[in-house]
Design a protein around this motif. Structure first.
Motif, short mmCIF file in Angstrom:
data_model
loop_
_atom_site.label_atom_id
_atom_site.label_comp_id
_atom_site.label_asym_id
_atom_site.label_seq_id
_atom_site.Cartn_x
_atom_site.Cartn_y
_atom_site.Cartn_z
N GLU A 122 2.60 -22.66 -61.88
CA GLU A 122 1.23 -22.33 -61.43
C GLU A 122 0.88 -23.06 -60.14
O GLU A 122 0.14 -22.53 -59.31
N TRP A 123 1.45 -24.26 -59.95
CA TRP A 123 1.21 -24.98 -58.70
C TRP A 123 1.95 -24.32 -57.54
O TRP A 123 1.46 -24.28 -56.41
N GLU A 173 4.67 -31.93 -62.66
CA GLU A 173 4.41 -31.22 -63.91
C GLU A 173 5.71 -31.00 -64.69
O GLU A 173 5.74 -31.13 -65.90
N TRP A 225 1.77 -31.01 -51.02
CA TRP A 225 1.15 -31.65 -52.17
C TRP A 225 1.29 -30.76 -53.40
O TRP A 225 1.58 -31.25 -54.50
N LEU A 226 1.10 -29.46 -53.26
CA LEU A 226 1.21 -28.53 -54.39
C LEU A 226 2.64 -28.46 -54.92
O LEU A 226 2.87 -28.39 -56.13
N GLU A 282 -0.13 -21.37 -56.51
CA GLU A 282 -1.23 -21.78 -55.64
C GLU A 282 -0.72 -22.12 -54.24
O GLU A 282 -1.36 -21.78 -53.24
N ALA A 283 0.45 -22.76 -54.18
CA ALA A 283 1.03 -23.09 -52.87
C ALA A 283 1.33 -21.81 -52.09
O ALA A 283 1.11 -21.75 -50.88
N GLY A 285 5.78 -26.24 -63.65
CA GLY A 285 4.89 -26.32 -62.49
C GLY A 285 4.72 -25.03 -61.72
O GLY A 285 4.24 -25.04 -60.58
N ARG A 339 3.18 -31.54 -56.81
CA ARG A 339 2.46 -31.43 -58.08
C ARG A 339 3.28 -30.61 -59.08
O ARG A 339 3.33 -30.93 -60.27
N ALA A 340 3.92 -29.55 -58.60
CA ALA A 340 4.78 -28.74 -59.47
C ALA A 340 5.93 -29.58 -60.01
O ALA A 340 6.26 -29.52 -61.20
N ARG A 360 -1.25 -29.49 -47.47
CA ARG A 360 -1.69 -29.05 -48.78
C ARG A 360 -0.53 -28.43 -49.56
O ARG A 360 -0.38 -28.68 -50.74
#
Length: 142
Positions: free
Chosen positions: A34-35, A12, A4-5, A38-39, A32, A8-9, A1
Motif C-alpha cells: 500500500e505504501w 512494513e 520515504w514511502l 501511494e508512492a 508494504g 516505509r514499505a 516523499r
C-alpha cells in the motif's frame, strides 16, 4: 516523499516479518504494497515510476507471482527492457531448486525406509519388512 514511502514499505515488511531480531527471507514481502501504491501516485518522473514498479515487481516475484510481476513492469518496459528475461531466469532457478529439494526429500525418505526395513529384517519382523518394502517400491515407481 517517494523515497520515504519506499522506506516505509520496507519497514512494513520487516514489522510484519516476525518478532525475531534476525530478518527472515520468507517474511511478509507484500506487506508494504500500500505504501508503494501511494508512492506510485506521488511520483512524477518516469524513472521514479519505473523504480517503484521495479520494487513492486521484485516483491511479487519473490512470492512466485511471476505473471503479476511481469504485469507490474509492463508500462515501464522501455525503462527496464530486460525485466521479462530476469523474471524468466528467476522462475527457472526457483522451479529447479524446488524440484531438487523434492528429489532430495524423496531420496532421504527412501533411505529412512530402507533403514527401517533392515531393522525389521534383523528383528525377524517380516510383516513390517514387507510394509516398508511396499512403501519403498511405491516411491521408486513415482
Amino acid at each position: 516523499r517517494v523515497n520515504w514511502l519506499i522506506a516505509r514499505a520496507m519497514a512494513e515488511e520487516i514489522r510484519r516479518g516476525g518478532s525475531s531480531h534476525i530478518r527472515r527471507a520468507d517474511g511478509d514481502l507484500l506487506a508494504g504494497m500500500e505504501w508503494l501504491d501511494e508512492a506510485a501516485l506521488t511520483a512524477v518522473e518516469p524513472t521514479t515510476k519505473a523504480r517503484i514498479a521495479t520494487e513492486r515487481a521484485a516483491r511479487l516475484a519473490t512470492k512466485h507471482k511471476w505473471e503479476l510481476s511481469l504485469e507490474a513492469m509492463q508500462p515501464y518496459a522501455a525503462s527496464v527492457p530486460d525485466w521479462p528475461e530476469r523474471i524468466d531466469k528467476l522462475q527457472k532457478v526457483v522451479e529447479r531448486r524446488v524440484r531438487q529439494q523434492a528429489a532430495r526429500s524423496r531420496n532421504d525418505l527412501i533411505r529412512q525406509l530402507q533403514d527401517r526395513k533392515a531393522a525389521a529384517d534383523s528383528r525377524g519382523d517380516s510383516a513390517r519388512s514387507q510394509e516398508f518394502q511396499a512403501a519403498i517400491d511405491q516411491l521408486l515407481e513415482n
